[in-house]
Design a protein around this motif. Structure first.
Motif, PDB file in Angstrom:
ATOM      1  N   THR A  79      -7.338  20.033  53.756  1.00  0.00           N
ATOM      2  CA  THR A  79      -7.116  21.114  52.797  1.00  0.00           C
ATOM      3  C   THR A  79      -5.981  22.010  53.292  1.00  0.00           C
ATOM      4  O   THR A  79      -6.029  22.517  54.415  1.00  0.00           O
ATOM      5  CB  THR A  79      -8.393  21.954  52.609  1.00  0.00           C
ATOM      6  OG1 THR A  79      -9.459  21.101  52.173  1.00  0.00           O
ATOM      7  CG2 THR A  79      -8.170  23.054  51.572  1.00  0.00           C
ATOM      8  N   SER A  80      -4.982  22.192  52.440  1.00  0.00           N
ATOM      9  CA  SER A  80      -3.813  22.997  52.804  1.00  0.00           C
ATOM     10  C   SER A  80      -3.668  24.152  51.823  1.00  0.00           C
ATOM     11  O   SER A  80      -3.874  23.984  50.618  1.00  0.00           O
ATOM     12  CB  SER A  80      -2.541  22.144  52.778  1.00  0.00           C
ATOM     13  OG  SER A  80      -2.652  21.056  53.684  1.00  0.00           O
ATOM     14  N   LEU A  81      -3.315  25.324  52.343  1.00  0.00           N
ATOM     15  CA  LEU A  81      -3.162  26.520  51.529  1.00  0.00           C
ATOM     16  C   LEU A  81      -1.716  26.993  51.560  1.00  0.00           C
ATOM     17  O   LEU A  81      -1.094  27.050  52.618  1.00  0.00           O
ATOM     18  CB  LEU A  81      -4.059  27.651  52.039  1.00  0.00           C
ATOM     19  CG  LEU A  81      -5.547  27.343  52.259  1.00  0.00           C
ATOM     20  CD1 LEU A  81      -6.273  28.611  52.701  1.00  0.00           C
ATOM     21  CD2 LEU A  81      -6.185  26.765  51.013  1.00  0.00           C
ATOM     22  N   VAL A  82      -1.183  27.324  50.395  1.00  0.00           N
ATOM     23  CA  VAL A  82       0.120  27.980  50.273  1.00  0.00           C
ATOM     24  C   VAL A  82      -0.113  29.268  49.496  1.00  0.00           C
ATOM     25  O   VAL A  82      -0.460  29.229  48.310  1.00  0.00           O
ATOM     26  CB  VAL A  82       1.145  27.097  49.548  1.00  0.00           C
ATOM     27  CG1 VAL A  82       2.467  27.854  49.410  1.00  0.00           C
ATOM     28  CG2 VAL A  82       1.361  25.796  50.295  1.00  0.00           C
ATOM     29  N   GLN A  83       0.039  30.403  50.159  1.00  0.00           N
ATOM     30  CA  GLN A  83      -0.235  31.686  49.519  1.00  0.00           C
ATOM     31  C   GLN A  83       1.048  32.294  48.954  1.00  0.00           C
ATOM     32  O   GLN A  83       2.030  32.477  49.668  1.00  0.00           O
ATOM     33  CB  GLN A  83      -0.883  32.660  50.499  1.00  0.00           C
ATOM     34  CG  GLN A  83      -1.348  33.963  49.851  1.00  0.00           C
ATOM     35  CD  GLN A  83      -2.141  34.833  50.796  1.00  0.00           C
ATOM     36  OE1 GLN A  83      -1.944  34.800  52.012  1.00  0.00           O
ATOM     37  NE2 GLN A  83      -3.066  35.615  50.255  1.00  0.00           N
ATOM     38  N   SER A  84       1.009  32.596  47.665  1.00  0.00           N
ATOM     39  CA  SER A  84       2.135  33.254  46.988  1.00  0.00           C
ATOM     40  C   SER A  84       1.825  34.746  46.920  1.00  0.00           C
ATOM     41  O   SER A  84       0.835  35.137  46.302  1.00  0.00           O
ATOM     42  CB  SER A  84       2.330  32.685  45.586  1.00  0.00           C
ATOM     43  OG  SER A  84       2.547  31.295  45.621  1.00  0.00           O
ATOM     44  N   ARG A  85       2.654  35.559  47.540  1.00  0.00           N
ATOM     45  CA  ARG A  85       2.422  37.003  47.557  1.00  0.00           C
ATOM     46  C   ARG A  85       3.531  37.722  46.793  1.00  0.00           C
ATOM     47  O   ARG A  85       4.707  37.361  46.889  1.00  0.00           O
ATOM     48  CB  ARG A  85       2.377  37.519  48.998  1.00  0.00           C
ATOM     49  CG  ARG A  85       1.199  37.006  49.804  1.00  0.00           C
ATOM     50  CD  ARG A  85      -0.110  37.610  49.337  1.00  0.00           C
ATOM     51  NE  ARG A  85      -0.192  39.031  49.646  1.00  0.00           N
ATOM     52  CZ  ARG A  85      -0.765  39.516  50.750  1.00  0.00           C
ATOM     53  NH1 ARG A  85      -1.292  38.696  51.650  1.00  0.00           N
ATOM     54  NH2 ARG A  85      -0.812  40.813  50.954  1.00  0.00           N
ATOM     55  N   PRO A  86       3.176  38.752  46.010  1.00  0.00           N
ATOM     56  CA  PRO A  86       4.204  39.493  45.271  1.00  0.00           C
ATOM     57  C   PRO A  86       5.015  40.391  46.192  1.00  0.00           C
ATOM     58  O   PRO A  86       4.575  40.756  47.285  1.00  0.00           O
ATOM     59  CB  PRO A  86       3.377  40.315  44.280  1.00  0.00           C
ATOM     60  CG  PRO A  86       2.058  40.504  44.960  1.00  0.00           C
ATOM     61  CD  PRO A  86       1.820  39.241  45.745  1.00  0.00           C
ATOM     62  N   SER A  87       6.182  40.758  45.719  1.00  0.00           N
ATOM     63  CA  SER A  87       7.027  41.664  46.489  1.00  0.00           C
ATOM     64  C   SER A  87       6.434  43.065  46.533  1.00  0.00           C
ATOM     65  O   SER A  87       6.584  43.795  47.509  1.00  0.00           O
ATOM     66  CB  SER A  87       8.435  41.725  45.882  1.00  0.00           C
ATOM     67  OG  SER A  87       9.022  40.447  45.850  1.00  0.00           O
ATOM     68  N   SER A  88       5.735  43.442  45.466  1.00  0.00           N
ATOM     69  CA  SER A  88       5.123  44.768  45.384  1.00  0.00           C
ATOM     70  C   SER A  88       3.680  44.629  44.940  1.00  0.00           C
ATOM     71  O   SER A  88       3.355  43.813  44.072  1.00  0.00           O
ATOM     72  CB  SER A  88       5.881  45.654  44.384  1.00  0.00           C
ATOM     73  OG  SER A  88       5.192  46.853  44.149  1.00  0.00           O
TER      74      SER A  88
END
Length: 617
Positions: free
Chosen positions: A204-213
């Protein structure tokens, strides 16, 4: 090092043949008599040693040559996988929930995820991709490219446990394949945490997308805070995350701007609007915010108020009921039993039997037909009630029966706070109020949970289907219940439940039920219509009303017309759940049994390197 054809390595045993030949080669040297000269002896010894060395070197060369040929046919290679013939299965979850509308360094998080997948993965590679509301099984990016580019956001966000379970179900039963479950999301904090169990067969692999703000303003809710004969006061709840800028709040009726306000601060905020009473409004609250878009608008509506029809059948006065069922919400009609017009029963929503000494067979039959079509009844017995006629009436539509009459003063001390009659009445459970009491009552035998109970937990008020039954008379000689704070919410909400009028709005994805006051012809249906969206909801035709239940639909936030044969009966509003408005995220580094990558390209580079094959042959 691994081999494509390891069975050919058995051919290395053939290398024993030249060794055996070398060791057992019988060669006889013929003695020739020479002159016993010292230098000739020295030359002979030297020649024999040189010949022996050449033979060993020749043997070793032959062995190495044959071994190299055999190894070449076995086809050796280097790889981190265990077998050349292993297949790779990639199951990808792409989060398309509303929180993925937030903007990162390269645009909206979900759209960036789509672009990364299209740019990173071979368009002909077979994979399975699923979102919160769609799934593409055993397909290629080439086949679903247009679908991904047009992928829309979904109000239906999968729970983390359901997400993991759904992903694992998409893998084949092949035990030798390499299985990669890839989750691309912002991983918002939820009530149920993300937990990955140890599974040796799936990576299981996770790629976290985080907002700039992480700043966000949202319209959280709206409710009626005050009502008077002229106006209705609406209070709008707003929420701001980590920002104190002023927020402009607009109130629309359809597309017409009717009021505007501005609020400033951090955290929960309120904006108050006043609209005319008794006016139909298809409202919309709107703010301006550049981060998440789905929570900038909240739809609501105020319909023409349908009055709930209540018929009281009396043997005693019922002035206390007139003070509860007022003419702004109810249409109350009261008749003594001997003057009852049975034709009035069919047009009612709630019928109250107020301390009748007996229930005639004709009335019992009429009430049973009334309840069969969805009508509600409230039974307040007399302390002189004929139990035989009451129990005869009860047995058709309930599992309630009156037992013996008990002349003993008892207090009513227990409230079922979770019951629909009271779940919006009390802010907290009250333990020290002045308990009402009765001087005599009937023991109620039932399997239903009591709404109100005596101090010994015997039932005082119970519900069975659409029937509500008190255990004792409420007249002043027998009880002070009419003077208790419980009398108003109890009887008022029984009246409100007999016709469930739509609220200001409902939340998409939650099961809701409400009544539409109308009469339909046989096989006729109601529709929910908003623009091009037309839905036929689950509905049950009842007497004088249609009960509508919605759950998974509608999917689009809007104010919908409830229509019959292209004629609008009333309106109902639906909004997206606001749970994703708060931009709090999981620290995925604290999650066990997963691999973490910074981006989609890095993840697939790692997967390719682990399955890369360096052929040596």
């Amino acid at each position: 090092m691994q081999f494509k054809h390891p069975e050919l390595l058995y051919a290395l045993l053939l290398l024993l043949i030249p060794i055996i030949v070398h060791l057992f080669q019988l060669r006889k040297f013929e003695k020739v008599a020479f002159t016993n000269v010292e230098f000739l002896k020295s030359v002979t010894i030297q020649t024999r040693k040189s010949s022996q060395l050449k033979k060993w070197l020749t043997l070793i060369t032959r062995l190495l040559l044959f071994a190299a040929i055999i190894l070449a046919f076995a086809q050796p290679f280097f790889s981190k996988t265990n077998s050349l013939n292993q297949t790779t299965e990639n199951v990808i979850y792409l989060d398309n929930s509303f929180s993925m509308q937030a903007k990162g360094e390269k645009g909206e998080l979900m759209k960036r995820g789509v672009q990364d997948l299209l740019e990173t993965i071979d368009e002909n590679e077979v994979l399975t991709l699923f979102t919160n509301d769609k799934i593409y099984k055993k397909t290629t990016l080439k086949a679903i490219k247009n679908d991904l580019l047009q992928l829309d956001y979904s109000a239906n966000q999968l729970d983390y446990s359901a997400l993991i379970l759904k992903g694992k179900q998409e893998f084949s039963a092949n035990e030798t394949s390499i299985k990669n479950l890839i989750l691309i999301s912002d991983f918002q904090l939820k009530a149920n945490p993300l937990q990955i169990e140890i599974d040796s067969t799936i990576t299981t692999s996770l790629v976290q997308s985080r907002p700039s703000s992480e700043f966000n303003s949202s319209v959280d809710s709206i409710y009626i805070s005050k009502v008077n004969p002229a106006n209705i006061e609406l209070t709008v709840n707003l929420n701001q995350t980590k920002r104190e800028n002023a927020v402009s709040v607009s109130l629309f009726d359809n597309d017409n701007l009717i009021a505007k306000s501005s609020v400033e601060g951090n955290g929960p905020l309120n904006a108050i609007f006043t609209v005319p009473n008794n006016q139909k409004i298809n409202g919309k609250i709107s703010i301006e915010d550049n981060n998440l878009q789905f929570d900038n608008i909240l739809f609501f509506n105020i319909n023409d108020r349908s009055k709930i029809k209540v018929l009281v059948i009396n043997d005693l006065e019922s002035s206390f009921l007139e003070r509860i069922y007022t003419d702004d919400e109810f249409e109350l009609k009261s008749n003594p039993l001997n003057q009852l017009n049975y034709n009035d029963i069919d047009s009612q929503h709630l019928i109250i039997l107020n301390e009748l000494e007996q229930i005639p067979i004709s009335l019992s039959n009429a009430l049973n037909a009334f309840m069969s079509s969805g009508g509600s009844t409230l039974i307040i017995p007399s302390d002189k009630s004929n139990l035989t006629t009451y129990n005869q009436f009860f047995k058709y539509k309930s599992n309630i029966s009156y037992q013996s009459n008990v002349s003993l003063e008892k207090q009513i001390t227990s409230i079922s706070y979770d019951h629909p009659l009271f779940n919006e009445v009390f802010n907290k459970q009250v333990r020290n109020f002045q308990y009402p009491k009765v001087k005599s009552y009937f023991n109620i035998q039932t399997s239903e949970a009591a709404i109100l109970k005596f101090e010994d937990n015997a039932p005082f008020l119970v519900q069975s289907g659409t029937m509500f039954v008190f255990a004792g008379a409420l007249n002043a000689n027998n009880s002070n219940f009419k003077d208790s704070p419980l009398i108003v919410p109890t009887l008022y909400n029984i009246g409100r439940q007999s016709l469930k009028l739509p609220k200001l709005y409902y939340t998409i994805g939650q099961e809701v039920s409400y009544d539409v006051q109308t009469q339909l012809q046989q096989d006729a249906i109601l529709k929910l219509v908003a623009g091009d969206e037309s839905i036929i909801p689950l509905q049950r035709v009842m007497h004088q009303k249609v009960n509508i239940t919605t759950n998974e639909t509608p999917r689009i936030a809007a104010t919908y017309e409830i229509s019959y044969n292209n004629s609008v009966i009333q309106n109902v509003s639906y909004n997206y759940d606001r749970n994703e408005s708060i931009l709090n995220y999981i620290t995925i580094e604290n999650i066990d049994n997963v691999t973490i990558q910074e981006s989609v390209p890095e993840l697939f580079d790692t997967i390719k390197s682990e399955s890369n094959i360096n052929a040596l042959w």
